[in-house]
Each structure stands twice: as C-alpha cells, then as structure tokens.
Design an enzyme around this catalytic site. Structure first.
Site, PDB file in Angstrom:
ATOM      1  N   HIS A  13       1.173  -0.976   0.212  1.00 51.77           N
ATOM      2  CA  HIS A  13      -0.419  -0.431   0.114  1.00 51.77           C
ATOM      3  C   HIS A  13       0.952   1.246   0.430  1.00 51.77           C
ATOM      4  O   HIS A  13       0.787   2.262  -0.337  1.00 51.77           O
ATOM      5  CB  HIS A  13      -1.155  -0.441   1.237  1.00 51.77           C
ATOM      6  CG  HIS A  13      -1.766  -0.994   1.404  1.00 51.77           C
ATOM      7  ND1 HIS A  13      -2.882  -1.250   0.289  1.00 51.77           N
ATOM      8  CD2 HIS A  13      -2.561  -2.075   2.166  1.00 51.77           C
ATOM      9  CE1 HIS A  13      -3.527  -2.681   0.185  1.00 51.77           C
ATOM     10  NE2 HIS A  13      -3.737  -2.744   1.540  1.00 51.77           N
TER      11      HIS A  13
ATOM     12  N   ASP B 196      -2.380 -11.016  -2.417  1.00 52.72           N
ATOM     13  CA  ASP B 196      -3.396  -9.998  -1.217  1.00 52.72           C
ATOM     14  C   ASP B 196      -4.629  -9.681  -1.401  1.00 52.72           C
ATOM     15  O   ASP B 196      -4.571  -9.837  -2.278  1.00 52.72           O
ATOM     16  CB  ASP B 196      -3.281  -9.076  -0.750  1.00 52.72           C
ATOM     17  CG  ASP B 196      -2.634  -8.786   0.748  1.00 52.72           C
ATOM     18  OD1 ASP B 196      -2.441  -8.961   1.728  1.00 52.72           O
ATOM     19  OD2 ASP B 196      -3.497  -8.135   1.079  1.00 52.72           O
TER      20      ASP B 196
ATOM     21  N   HIS C 127      -6.145  -6.925  -0.409  1.00 48.12           N
ATOM     22  CA  HIS C 127      -6.456  -5.935  -0.410  1.00 48.12           C
ATOM     23  C   HIS C 127      -5.476  -5.547  -1.673  1.00 48.12           C
ATOM     24  O   HIS C 127      -4.053  -6.549  -2.141  1.00 48.12           O
ATOM     25  CB  HIS C 127      -6.264  -4.862   0.050  1.00 48.12           C
ATOM     26  CG  HIS C 127      -6.021  -5.239   1.313  1.00 48.12           C
ATOM     27  ND1 HIS C 127      -5.932  -5.759   2.781  1.00 48.12           N
ATOM     28  CD2 HIS C 127      -7.484  -4.640   2.108  1.00 48.12           C
ATOM     29  CE1 HIS C 127      -6.980  -6.215   3.892  1.00 48.12           C
ATOM     30  NE2 HIS C 127      -7.597  -5.711   3.305  1.00 48.12           N
TER      31      HIS C 127
ATOM     32  N   ASP D  56      -4.221 -13.135   3.677  1.00 46.89           N
ATOM     33  CA  ASP D  56      -5.973 -12.455   4.128  1.00 46.89           C
ATOM     34  C   ASP D  56      -6.719 -12.026   3.282  1.00 46.89           C
ATOM     35  O   ASP D  56      -8.244 -12.312   3.284  1.00 46.89           O
ATOM     36  CB  ASP D  56      -5.537 -10.924   4.171  1.00 46.89           C
ATOM     37  CG  ASP D  56      -5.224 -10.111   3.400  1.00 46.89           C
ATOM     38  OD1 ASP D  56      -4.639 -10.301   1.926  1.00 46.89           O
ATOM     39  OD2 ASP D  56      -4.531  -8.784   3.724  1.00 46.89           O
TER      40      ASP D  56
END
Ligand SMILES: [Zn+2]
Length: 309
Positions: free
Chosen positions: A125, A162, A164, A246
């Site tokens: 991120h 991931d 995200h 995740d």
C-alpha cells in the site's frame, strides 16, 4: 540449490499496539511453523538493512528521511488512521526492504532457486510519497527496481494475491511499460483502487476484482484466464510475489474464501511461468494475513511449494 528464507528479529519489534491486526504475533506464527523439521531444508539468512539509495529508487529521498524521522523514541505515533509506528519500526522497515534486495541478489547469484521474505511491516500500500495501510516502504517495488538497475533484469513482474489491492505498487508501475503488476483482490474494498479498467500506460497493469464471497474457483479462474496469460505475454525477466494471505476464509479483515491449497496451486503456477520465462527467478514477499493460524498454514503451503523447485 534450494529456497532461501529471509527474515530478521527486528521485524518483530515493529509494534503498532496490542489491538492492531498487523502485530508481531503474525511473524512469530510464521517463523514457528517454518521452524518445524519439514522446513529444515530451507536456507536461512538474516535480512540486511536496505540502503537509503535502494529505497530511494521507489520513494523520494525526502520521504525516506521523513518516515525514519517520524519514528518515536517511546510510545507510538500514527502516520495515518491505521498506520502506526513504534520505536522499533524504522529498523523493521529497513530490514523488510533490505530482505527483498538481498533475496534478489542471492537468486541472481545462483545461491538459491527462489526466496521467501518473511518480513513486516508489509509494503504494497505504500505509495511513493505516502505511508498507508500498515505499510511504510514498498518492499516488493524496492526489490523490483533493484533487480532492474543492478542486475539488468529489464522486465519485472509482480503478482499480488493479497486480499487488498496493492495501490502503492500499481502507482509506481503505472507509467513504465517494462514493469508489470497483476492483482487479485476483494472489491469494492480498501483501499478503493483496483478496478479492471485500471490498465497502466501499456496494459502493464492487470486487476481482477473479486466480489465477496469469492473463493477457490473464482481465484483460480482469475489466475488462469487473466493473470497468467498476460504475464506470459509480458515475458518477465524476474518474478515477484506480493504474498498476502488475508483472502483466506478465516481472515478477520476480509470476506473472500481462499483455502491453503489455493496458495500452493497459485505458487506452482507462478513458478512454472517463471521457469519458462526467466529460469525460475522468483522472490516472494509477505504482505497481509491476520488470522495467525491461517496465516501460518498458508505461508507454509506457499514455502513448501517454493521448495519443490
Ligand atoms: Zn491485505
């Protein structure tokens, strides 16, 4: 030849507080699992600190200094609503980025077939000028640009499974046709980016948004139909994985339903692609994963597959 595991005790000293999901217990759970006899064949090295100049290929030098200057002497400090630093965070962040750089060097030197960097804080991120989403420096991007600038791997690919979207990696790769980024992720979801229409300057970005409750079938179809074909056409000279776990069904932060075997399967697919494109050169970097038991077993499935080179 074998698989190298890079980590460092300093990565357990980055402490955003007992209630924060991205806590030292995550890495402890992974390292405990990888200490079992099954993984005795792993080569293990302590991650060096990244040099400022290595991080500054991705982030402005002023940003690197700003982040390190924001590290408190005691207590903690919030860089944004969910990105919190503690006294150990600077050293952890330097070791996390340094792990990826050293892993690239080791794979390029033929000291291992591939490598897994068990590090935190995570990185995908982190944008060039913005620490966010638990991330300080974009570890995988630092490794990708190191592979290019030091080892002359001109075309570099990052695959990110991931849950995200890796907005930071996408932002860094967007304008460069020789950098490829592919992501499968829950959508709509944090951080809000990652629509299929986001394609980069030369179709060098591939986003496969997955609506909940997508699981194994949707993930494997996305990999088979979108990610692998586009990446094969790209002909990478080095492959990176942003390995967040995740999207697992047990993860408390998200609502996808991947299982351990999906990570082994995806790892195998990416290893085969790397083998035919670039002699198998592959470095994987830990991102998210917040259910400690699921995180440990998924990371184990991932590393077990990497070891079957
Ligand atoms: Zn994540």
């Amino acid at each position: 030849m074998s698989t190298l595991l890079f980590s460092h005790p300093a990565c357990e000293q980055h402490d955003p507080g007992p209630l924060h999901p991205e806590n030292p217990g995550r890495l402890k759970a992974i390292m405990k699992t990888l200490d079992s006899p099954e993984f005795s064949g792993l080569l293990r090295r302590e991650a060096p600190r990244a040099e400022h100049g290595q991080i500054a290929r991705v982030h402005p030098d002023s940003f690197v200094h700003e982040v390190l200057a924001a590290i408190p002497d005691h207590g903690d400090r919030m860089l944004d609503a969910d990105t919190i630093v503690s006294p150990g965070s600077g050293e952890a962040a330097l070791r996390a980025a340094g792990a990826v750089v050293a892993a690239v060097d080791a794979v390029m030197a033929g000291e291992a077939d591939n490598a897994f960097c068990a590090v935190r804080p995570p990185g995908h991120h982190a944008e060039p000028r913005q620490a966010m989403g638990f991330c300080l420096f974009n570890n995988v991007a630092v490794g990708a640009l190191h592979a290019r600038e030091v080892h002359r791997c001109h075309r570099v690919a990052v695959v990110d499974f991931d849950v995200h979207h890796g907005n930071g990696t996408q932002a860094m790769f967007w304008d460069d046709p020789d950098l490829f980024y592919a992501s499968t992720h829950q959508f709509p979801f944090y951080p809000g980016t990652g629509r299929a229409q986001e394609r980069g300057v030369a179709n060098n970005i591939i986003n496969v948004p997955l609506p909940p409750p997508a699981g194994s079938a949707e993930f494997r179809q996305a990999m088979r139909d979108c990610v692998i074909p586009a990446m094969t056409r790209f002909e990478p000279e080095f492959v990176f994985i942003s390995a967040g776990f995740d999207a697992h069904a047990d993860d408390p932060l998200a609502s996808l339903n991947f299982v351990e075997e999906d990570y082994a399967w995806a790892t195998q697919q990416l290893m085969e692609l790397a083998r035919s494109a670039c002699g198998g050169r592959l470095v994987s970097v830990l991102e998210g994963g917040y259910d400690h038991a699921a995180l440990a077993s998924c990371a184990a499935a991932h590393v077990r597959t990497l070891m079957r080179f």
